[in-house]
Write an enzyme that holds these catalytic residues in place. Structure first.
Site, PDB file in Angstrom:
ATOM      1  N   LYS A  33       0.692  -1.268   0.099  1.00 16.28           N
ATOM      2  CA  LYS A  33       0.059  -0.043   0.079  1.00 16.28           C
ATOM      3  C   LYS A  33       0.846   1.206  -0.113  1.00 16.28           C
ATOM      4  O   LYS A  33       1.694   1.121   0.936  1.00 16.28           O
ATOM      5  CB  LYS A  33      -0.878   0.118   1.049  1.00 16.28           C
ATOM      6  CG  LYS A  33      -1.835   1.059   1.125  1.00 16.28           C
ATOM      7  CD  LYS A  33      -2.750   1.148   2.374  1.00 16.28           C
ATOM      8  CE  LYS A  33      -2.464   1.612   3.748  1.00 16.28           C
ATOM      9  NZ  LYS A  33      -2.187   3.010   3.894  1.00 16.28           N
ATOM     10  N   ASP A  60      -3.531   4.199  -1.781  1.00 20.24           N
ATOM     11  CA  ASP A  60      -4.414   4.687  -0.865  1.00 20.24           C
ATOM     12  C   ASP A  60      -4.396   6.282  -0.664  1.00 20.24           C
ATOM     13  O   ASP A  60      -3.947   6.897   0.185  1.00 20.24           O
ATOM     14  CB  ASP A  60      -4.066   3.698   0.262  1.00 20.24           C
ATOM     15  CG  ASP A  60      -5.049   4.518   1.597  1.00 20.24           C
ATOM     16  OD1 ASP A  60      -6.107   4.812   1.473  1.00 20.24           O
ATOM     17  OD2 ASP A  60      -4.336   4.255   2.679  1.00 20.24           O
ATOM     18  N   LYS A  62      -7.492   8.065  -0.970  1.00 16.49           N
ATOM     19  CA  LYS A  62      -9.068   8.290  -0.390  1.00 16.49           C
ATOM     20  C   LYS A  62      -9.485   9.746  -0.999  1.00 16.49           C
ATOM     21  O   LYS A  62      -9.903  10.745  -0.096  1.00 16.49           O
ATOM     22  CB  LYS A  62      -8.680   8.644   1.198  1.00 16.49           C
ATOM     23  CG  LYS A  62      -8.159   7.521   2.065  1.00 16.49           C
ATOM     24  CD  LYS A  62      -8.105   7.764   3.354  1.00 16.49           C
ATOM     25  CE  LYS A  62      -7.757   6.610   4.258  1.00 16.49           C
ATOM     26  NZ  LYS A  62      -6.081   6.519   4.075  1.00 16.49           N
ATOM     27  N   ASP A  65     -13.806  14.597  -3.187  1.00 19.55           N
ATOM     28  CA  ASP A  65     -13.894  16.053  -3.973  1.00 19.55           C
ATOM     29  C   ASP A  65     -15.193  15.960  -4.639  1.00 19.55           C
ATOM     30  O   ASP A  65     -15.900  14.969  -4.547  1.00 19.55           O
ATOM     31  CB  ASP A  65     -12.634  16.277  -4.775  1.00 19.55           C
ATOM     32  CG  ASP A  65     -12.253  17.921  -4.877  1.00 19.55           C
ATOM     33  OD1 ASP A  65     -13.287  18.766  -5.112  1.00 19.55           O
ATOM     34  OD2 ASP A  65     -11.079  18.131  -4.733  1.00 19.55           O
ATOM     35  N   THR A 123     -10.028   3.550  11.026  1.00 18.29           N
ATOM     36  CA  THR A 123     -10.137   2.759  12.149  1.00 18.29           C
ATOM     37  C   THR A 123      -9.699   3.460  13.267  1.00 18.29           C
ATOM     38  O   THR A 123      -9.778   2.866  14.598  1.00 18.29           O
ATOM     39  CB  THR A 123      -9.440   1.621  11.971  1.00 18.29           C
ATOM     40  OG1 THR A 123      -8.049   1.898  11.173  1.00 18.29           O
ATOM     41  CG2 THR A 123      -9.742   0.492  11.099  1.00 18.29           C
ATOM     42  N   ARG A 215       2.934  -0.676  10.475  1.00 13.32           N
ATOM     43  CA  ARG A 215       3.795  -0.750  11.517  1.00 13.32           C
ATOM     44  C   ARG A 215       4.410  -2.041  12.244  1.00 13.32           C
ATOM     45  O   ARG A 215       5.391  -2.092  12.515  1.00 13.32           O
ATOM     46  CB  ARG A 215       3.632   0.371  12.504  1.00 13.32           C
ATOM     47  CG  ARG A 215       3.729   1.500  12.084  1.00 13.32           C
ATOM     48  CD  ARG A 215       3.069   2.858  12.930  1.00 13.32           C
ATOM     49  NE  ARG A 215       1.634   2.920  12.663  1.00 13.32           N
ATOM     50  CZ  ARG A 215       0.887   3.860  13.133  1.00 13.32           C
ATOM     51  NH1 ARG A 215       1.542   4.926  13.806  1.00 13.32           N
ATOM     52  NH2 ARG A 215      -0.363   3.643  13.070  1.00 13.32           N
TER      53      ARG A 215
END
Length: 236
Positions: A33, A60, A62, A65, A123, A215
């Protein structure tokens, strides 16, 4: 997009850092990603570079608009031959439909159009945030299902959501409606800024079709070992 993917979030700022990380996977073709930080610094050429190495790409960004802007942006992104891309469901049905139109127009002849999904609620969002900060008083899971209905109306392929919301989503939508779930941590890993977190095994139990891990792998002392542990727990 095939089921049971483990998508590695490249939580790095530069190409140099990414190349150092990927050097630990000389024989692996990963599903990775690329988020805003990395894409805004390194740009489309870096996406081409990673595709040439054989990796699958989830871009990614997002997008959120007006419909015309999103359509034009998606037309450009489709030319990168990425595998998965997303918009924000809060942009509405017309915006999401325009995103798909842009992807259709921009996909090179003979190539497969990228899978397009929509973010429902991050999340990191809590019920308190939804109510107090966003002034949305529908319970969180019900609001996510409502957004999924908008995504389905726009004929996108699925959503990004918490694994905790997958069972409810599956009650309303077919198996072809994709659920990609971030907020995945093994028990020994820190949750960081995530609020709705589950383990890979729990995500599998809840029915997630793909998980996103950043991570827990990228900041591990031994990233390849951590990747293999996440994959084992996810697919066992």
């Amino acid at each position: 997009m095939r089921e049971r993917n483990l998508i590695v979030a490249l939580d790095f700022a530069t190409k140099k850092e990414v190349d150092a990380f990927l050097s630990q996977f000389p024989k692996e073709k990963l599903f990775i990603k690329i988020g805003m930080e990395l894409f805004y610094r390194e740009g489309p050429e870096f996406v081409y570079h990673l595709k040439q190495l054989g990796h699958e790409i989830f871009l990614d960004l997002k997008l959120h608009d007006i419909p015309t802007t999103v359509k034009r942006a998606m037309k450009q992104l489709a030319s990168l031959e990425i595998d998965l891309v997303n918009v924000h469901a809060l942009g509405g049905v017309n915006m999401m439909a325009a995103a798909k139109e842009g992807l259709e127009a921009g996909t090179p002849m003979g190539k497969e159009m990228p899978t397009c999904i929509a973010v429902t609620q991050l999340t990191s969002t809590t019920p308190e945030m939804l109510s107090k900060e966003m002034d949305i008083h529908t319970p969180l899971q019900e609001h996510v299902v409502h957004l999924c209905q908008q995504v389905n109306s726009a004929t996108l392929d699925g959503v990004v959501c918490s694994a905790l919301e997958v069972p409810m989503i599956q009650e309303y939508f077919s198996d072809s409606f994709i659920t990609v779930t971030p907020g995945i941590r093994r028990l020994q890993d820190a949750t960081d800024d995530q609020a709705r977190v589950v383990t890979p095994a729990k995500a599998r139990e809840l029915g997630s079709q793909a998980i996103v891990v950043g991570r827990g792998i990228t900041r591990a002392d031994q990233p390849k070992v951590a990747y293999e542990e996440y994959l084992r727990e996810w697919r066992q």
